[in-house]
Motif scaffolding. Structure first.
Motif, PDB file in Angstrom:
ATOM      1  N   VAL A 149     -28.398 -15.237  66.962  1.00 27.26           N
ATOM      2  CA  VAL A 149     -28.075 -13.831  67.220  1.00 27.26           C
ATOM      3  C   VAL A 149     -28.381 -13.527  68.682  1.00 27.26           C
ATOM      4  CG1 VAL A 149     -28.521 -11.430  66.593  1.00 27.26           C
ATOM      5  CG2 VAL A 149     -28.665 -13.225  64.847  1.00 27.26           C
ATOM      6  N   GLY A 150     -27.414 -12.963  69.370  1.00 32.63           N
ATOM      7  CA  GLY A 150     -27.597 -12.617  70.774  1.00 32.63           C
ATOM      8  C   GLY A 150     -27.344 -11.152  71.025  1.00 32.63           C
ATOM      9  N   ILE A 151     -27.547 -10.734  72.263  1.00 30.51           N
ATOM     10  CA  ILE A 151     -27.254  -9.362  72.668  1.00 30.51           C
ATOM     11  C   ILE A 151     -26.352  -9.392  73.889  1.00 30.51           C
ATOM     12  CG2 ILE A 151     -29.369  -8.358  71.710  1.00 30.51           C
ATOM     13  CD1 ILE A 151     -30.590  -8.476  74.519  1.00 30.51           C
ATOM     14  N   LYS A 152     -25.497  -8.394  73.998  1.00 31.05           N
ATOM     15  CA  LYS A 152     -24.667  -8.236  75.196  1.00 31.05           C
ATOM     16  C   LYS A 152     -25.195  -7.032  75.958  1.00 31.05           C
ATOM     17  CE  LYS A 152     -19.981  -7.894  76.980  1.00 31.05           C
ATOM     18  NZ  LYS A 152     -18.537  -7.950  76.692  1.00 31.05           N
ATOM     19  N   ILE A 153     -25.563  -7.249  77.228  1.00 32.78           N
ATOM     20  CA  ILE A 153     -26.184  -6.196  78.005  1.00 32.78           C
ATOM     21  C   ILE A 153     -25.588  -6.115  79.404  1.00 32.78           C
ATOM     22  CG2 ILE A 153     -28.375  -6.380  76.754  1.00 32.78           C
ATOM     23  CD1 ILE A 153     -29.486  -7.916  79.192  1.00 32.78           C
ATOM     24  N   VAL A 154     -25.868  -5.013  80.071  1.00 29.89           N
ATOM     25  CA  VAL A 154     -25.629  -4.835  81.495  1.00 29.89           C
ATOM     26  C   VAL A 154     -26.953  -4.376  82.089  1.00 29.89           C
ATOM     27  CG1 VAL A 154     -24.371  -3.546  83.259  1.00 29.89           C
ATOM     28  CG2 VAL A 154     -23.221  -4.219  81.144  1.00 29.89           C
ATOM     29  N   ILE A 155     -27.355  -4.950  83.201  1.00 28.55           N
ATOM     30  CA  ILE A 155     -28.640  -4.609  83.806  1.00 28.55           C
ATOM     31  C   ILE A 155     -28.435  -3.592  84.921  1.00 28.55           C
ATOM     32  CG2 ILE A 155     -30.457  -5.539  85.307  1.00 28.55           C
ATOM     33  CD1 ILE A 155     -30.587  -7.949  83.563  1.00 28.55           C
ATOM     34  N   GLY A 156     -29.284  -2.567  84.914  1.00 26.39           N
ATOM     35  CA  GLY A 156     -29.198  -1.533  85.937  1.00 26.39           C
ATOM     36  C   GLY A 156     -30.228  -1.690  87.036  1.00 26.39           C
ATOM     37  N   GLY A 157     -31.204  -2.577  86.857  1.00 26.35           N
ATOM     38  CA  GLY A 157     -32.228  -2.767  87.866  1.00 26.35           C
ATOM     39  C   GLY A 157     -33.241  -3.800  87.433  1.00 26.35           C
ATOM     40  N   LYS A 158     -34.152  -4.132  88.339  1.00 23.75           N
ATOM     41  CA  LYS A 158     -35.148  -5.160  88.086  1.00 23.75           C
ATOM     42  C   LYS A 158     -36.009  -4.829  86.876  1.00 23.75           C
ATOM     43  CE  LYS A 158     -38.930  -7.670  90.322  1.00 23.75           C
ATOM     44  NZ  LYS A 158     -39.724  -7.837  91.570  1.00 23.75           N
ATOM     45  N   GLN A 159     -36.352  -3.554  86.690  1.00 22.66           N
ATOM     46  CA  GLN A 159     -37.246  -3.170  85.613  1.00 22.66           C
ATOM     47  C   GLN A 159     -36.642  -3.457  84.243  1.00 22.66           C
ATOM     48  OE1 GLN A 159     -40.431  -2.157  86.416  1.00 22.66           O
ATOM     49  NE2 GLN A 159     -40.748  -2.585  84.235  1.00 22.66           N
ATOM     50  N   ASP A 160     -35.319  -3.313  84.121  1.00 19.90           N
ATOM     51  CA  ASP A 160     -34.655  -3.621  82.849  1.00 19.90           C
ATOM     52  C   ASP A 160     -34.919  -5.062  82.435  1.00 19.90           C
ATOM     53  OD1 ASP A 160     -33.623  -1.090  82.834  1.00 19.90           O
ATOM     54  OD2 ASP A 160     -31.600  -1.670  83.443  1.00 19.90           O
ATOM     55  N   ALA A 161     -34.731  -5.979  83.378  1.00 17.28           N
ATOM     56  CA  ALA A 161     -34.953  -7.402  83.090  1.00 17.28           C
ATOM     57  C   ALA A 161     -36.419  -7.674  82.796  1.00 17.28           C
ATOM     58  CB  ALA A 161     -34.480  -8.245  84.275  1.00 17.28           C
ATOM     59  N   GLU A 162     -37.313  -7.045  83.547  1.00 17.12           N
ATOM     60  CA  GLU A 162     -38.744  -7.242  83.341  1.00 17.12           C
ATOM     61  C   GLU A 162     -39.171  -6.755  81.953  1.00 17.12           C
ATOM     62  OE1 GLU A 162     -41.468  -8.001  85.620  1.00 17.12           O
ATOM     63  OE2 GLU A 162     -40.167  -8.739  87.214  1.00 17.12           O
ATOM     64  N   ASP A 163     -38.685  -5.589  81.544  1.00 14.74           N
ATOM     65  CA  ASP A 163     -39.069  -5.035  80.240  1.00 14.74           C
ATOM     66  C   ASP A 163     -38.619  -5.937  79.100  1.00 14.74           C
ATOM     67  OD1 ASP A 163     -40.182  -2.894  81.556  1.00 14.74           O
ATOM     68  OD2 ASP A 163     -38.506  -1.528  81.182  1.00 14.74           O
ATOM     69  N   LEU A 164     -37.379  -6.424  79.190  1.00 11.30           N
ATOM     70  CA  LEU A 164     -36.851  -7.297  78.145  1.00 11.30           C
ATOM     71  C   LEU A 164     -37.654  -8.592  78.063  1.00 11.30           C
ATOM     72  CD1 LEU A 164     -34.738  -8.240  76.064  1.00 11.30           C
ATOM     73  CD2 LEU A 164     -33.266  -8.913  77.986  1.00 11.30           C
ATOM     74  N   ALA A 165     -37.859  -9.241  79.201  1.00 12.25           N
ATOM     75  CA  ALA A 165     -38.549 -10.532  79.217  1.00 12.25           C
ATOM     76  C   ALA A 165     -40.010 -10.399  78.801  1.00 12.25           C
ATOM     77  CB  ALA A 165     -38.447 -11.151  80.610  1.00 12.25           C
ATOM     78  N   SER A 166     -40.666  -9.351  79.257  1.00 11.91           N
ATOM     79  CA  SER A 166     -42.084  -9.184  78.921  1.00 11.91           C
ATOM     80  C   SER A 166     -42.272  -8.929  77.440  1.00 11.91           C
ATOM     81  CB  SER A 166     -42.699  -8.045  79.736  1.00 11.91           C
ATOM     82  OG  SER A 166     -42.107  -6.797  79.406  1.00 11.91           O
ATOM     83  N   PHE A 167     -41.349  -8.190  76.828  1.00 13.02           N
ATOM     84  CA  PHE A 167     -41.473  -7.935  75.392  1.00 13.02           C
ATOM     85  C   PHE A 167     -41.194  -9.208  74.595  1.00 13.02           C
ATOM     86  CE2 PHE A 167     -40.574  -6.013  71.246  1.00 13.02           C
ATOM     87  CZ  PHE A 167     -41.638  -5.123  71.158  1.00 13.02           C
ATOM     88  N   MET A 168     -40.284 -10.053  75.075  1.00 16.12           N
ATOM     89  CA  MET A 168     -40.051 -11.341  74.434  1.00 16.12           C
ATOM     90  C   MET A 168     -41.314 -12.189  74.492  1.00 16.12           C
ATOM     91  SD  MET A 168     -36.196 -12.370  75.727  1.00 16.12           S
ATOM     92  CE  MET A 168     -36.303 -13.973  74.934  1.00 16.12           C
ATOM     93  N   GLU A 169     -42.003 -12.178  75.641  1.00 15.82           N
ATOM     94  CA  GLU A 169     -43.231 -12.969  75.795  1.00 15.82           C
ATOM     95  C   GLU A 169     -44.352 -12.411  74.921  1.00 15.82           C
ATOM     96  OE1 GLU A 169     -47.142 -13.961  77.219  1.00 15.82           O
ATOM     97  OE2 GLU A 169     -46.224 -11.982  77.510  1.00 15.82           O
ATOM     98  N   GLU A 170     -44.422 -11.090  74.842  1.00 15.45           N
ATOM     99  CA  GLU A 170     -45.497 -10.438  74.093  1.00 15.45           C
ATOM    100  C   GLU A 170     -45.373 -10.660  72.590  1.00 15.45           C
ATOM    101  OE1 GLU A 170     -46.645  -5.818  73.019  1.00 15.45           O
ATOM    102  OE2 GLU A 170     -45.775  -6.259  74.978  1.00 15.45           O
TER     103      GLU A 170
END
Length: 511
Positions: free
Chosen positions: A322-343
């Motif tokens: 299962v994947g997601i299709k996204i568009v990134i609006g800034g650095k924080q978007d990528a950081e939030d997604l990745a950090s929650f995956m790690e957490e």
């Protein structure tokens, strides 16, 4: 007698029509120009109507058109028709301008050194020009064997390795999301058959749901779930686990994608009512001939915890990635997604990253022009964030956004993508002429329309081979570029293999 009739036809009739138009326009109240200048006003509106075509074919330079120039358009058309990407006399690129370049190696790779599976040839059809003059072209179609340019099984990109049914991908290129409804049945059928003939490639259903035409060929399927839940909804508009099970049981369906955003529209999709036929309405479980607007986002989740829970439920229910299709609006978007995956240790098996330059059959100008970041900027932000939080090995990144030629695909792979996917390149392969009437149901090429009469112009048996050829030339080009960079596989392209040159000639390493 004959002369008199001729005079009537050539002189009297046109004058009579002009007089009628003159007094008709003088009396109408909608257009001030026509009231003041009836004849000249008509000429103005006629020229304005024909303006896009005149500019595209007569007045714009080869590298000037938008969203694709004439040169870019031909780089998609010609490989599909002739199974070749060879040009003569040199590139039309503006080498004085800024842009990305792929670093060539001092010692390149030989063909026999490449890690590629070319064992099972693809039988396809290509055109051969016999004679070409100013007003005529004589050509014939011939059957030829072609190399598939696949990754060896041991190099396959594995999406969801821990799922009950992982998706092993051996084609670095696939078709991005395009719905049945946005495109007609002949276009979807030609795409399905052509992609299947190219072996191991995939097509994304788009948010309109899985149709019989997506299943017409042997293409792998990524079934997209949009915010409108089309194909996955009950009559009341709620998510249907029963319909999800039906799709998951199909062997062609390899993965599911939750569409959160698309490059050209940061909102739900839009389909005009006249395109929603009885068949499309049945597939989507909506009312026929009623305009469809998907919600801006899913009702099933509203933040990362609820999104990740939904992903887990779909994965557990289907056993497939299962994947997601996204568009990134800034650095924080990528950081939030990745950090929650790690957490949490949870998250998607793949991320389809679309750039703001992505296309759409129907969207709003303000969203398409200014919302979201372009692919190359957002791809680096996403890859950096996933590596920073040490979750990059858990997720595959599929890049899309005007990736139409092998060099653009190679740059995306080098910037952090594992795979690339194309939408408009495939539309052009099946006949799109960039009329930009996708939202009207009047597509003159029979591609982006459900009108039965217009679709007759698109012959599936002919266009499916163009789709196959487009994929084969794209994949071949990726291996050719890898060899030029001194690599035995395009999968080994990294940031240090590309540089950025500014308009003053200064060169910067991308890493």
């Amino acid at each position: 007698m004959t002369t008199t009739i001729l005079v009537l036809v050539l002189v009297v009739v046109p004058i009579s029509i002009a007089i009628f138009i003159f007094f008709y326009d003088k009396r109408q109240k909608q257009h001030a120009i026509l009231r003041n200048y009836p004849i000249l006003g008509r000429l103005r509106y006629t020229t304005e109507k024909a303006g896009p075509e005149l500019r595209q074919y007569l007045f714009e330079g080869d590298n000037e058109g938008k969203p694709f120039s004439r040169t870019e358009y031909l780089h998609m058309v010609l490989p599909g028709k002739y199974l070749s990407g060879i040009i003569g006399f040199g590139s039309k690129r503006d080498f004085e301008g800024a842009g990305f370049y792929i670093r060539n190696a001092m010692f390149t790779k030989q063909n026999e050194e490449m890690r590629v599976d070319n064992e099972d040839l693809v039988t396809t059809m290509r055109y051969h020009i016999d004679e070409e003059g100013l007003l005529s072209r004589h050509e014939h179609r011939e059957e030829v064997p072609a190399l598939p340019w696949l990754l060896p099984e041991e190099d396959a990109i594995v999406i969801g390795p821990d799922c009950r049914h992982p998706f092993h991908v051996r084609s670095l290129l696939g078709q991005s999301a395009m719905s049945y409804g946005a495109l007609g049945q002949n276009a979807i059928t030609a795409l399905s058959k052509g992609i299947g003939m190219a072996k191991e490639a995939w097509m994304n259903t788009g948010e309109g749901g899985l149709s019989p035409y997506h299943l017409a060929g042997d293409a792998h399927i990524i079934a997209q779930i949009g915010s409108g839940l089309f194909g996955f909804r009950t009559e009341d508009g709620e998510f249907s686990w029963e319909r999800l099970t039906e799709k998951a049981e199909l062997p062609q369906v390899k993965a599911f994608e939750i569409k959160m955003a698309q490059g050209a529209k940061m909102r739900g999709g839009h389909v005009e009512g006249e395109k929603v036929t009885d068949e499309i309405a049945k597939i989507r479980n909506v009312t026929p001939y009623t305009t469809i607007n998907s919600p801006n986002r899913f009702k099933q989740f509203s933040d990362y915890p609820t999104l990740f829970d939904f992903i887990e439920k779909v994965r557990d229910h289907t056993g497939k990635p299962v994947g997601i299709k996204i568009v990134i609006g800034g650095k924080q978007d990528a950081e939030d997604l990745a950090s929650f995956m790690e957490e949490t240790g949870k998250g998607p098996d793949f991320i389809s990253l679309d750039g703001a330059e992505g296309g759409s059959g129907a969207t709003y100008q303000d969203l398409a022009d200014s919302v979201g970041l372009p692919l190359r900027s957002s791809l680096i932000l996403l890859d950096d964030a996933l590596r920073k939080y040490e979750v990059r090995d858990r997720v595959k990144v599929i890049a899309s956004g005007k990736i139409t030629t092998p060099d653009k695909a190679a740059i995306a792979l080098a910037m952090g993508a594992d795979l690339v996917q194309v939408a408009r390149g495939f539309m052009i392969s099946v006949g799109c002429i960039m009329a930009q009437r996708c939202h009207t149901n009047d597509c003159p090429a029979g591609v982006a329309t459900t009108d039965a009469k217009l679709q007759k112009g698109l012959v599936v048996e002919e266009k499916k081979f163009r789709v196959t050829n487009y994929i084969l030339t794209m994949r071949e080009g990726l291996f050719r570029i890898a060899a030029a960079a001194g690599l035995d596989s395009p999968t080994k392209l990294e940031r240090h293999h590309i540089v950025y040159k500014d308009e003053r000639g200064r060169v910067y390493p991308v890493e």
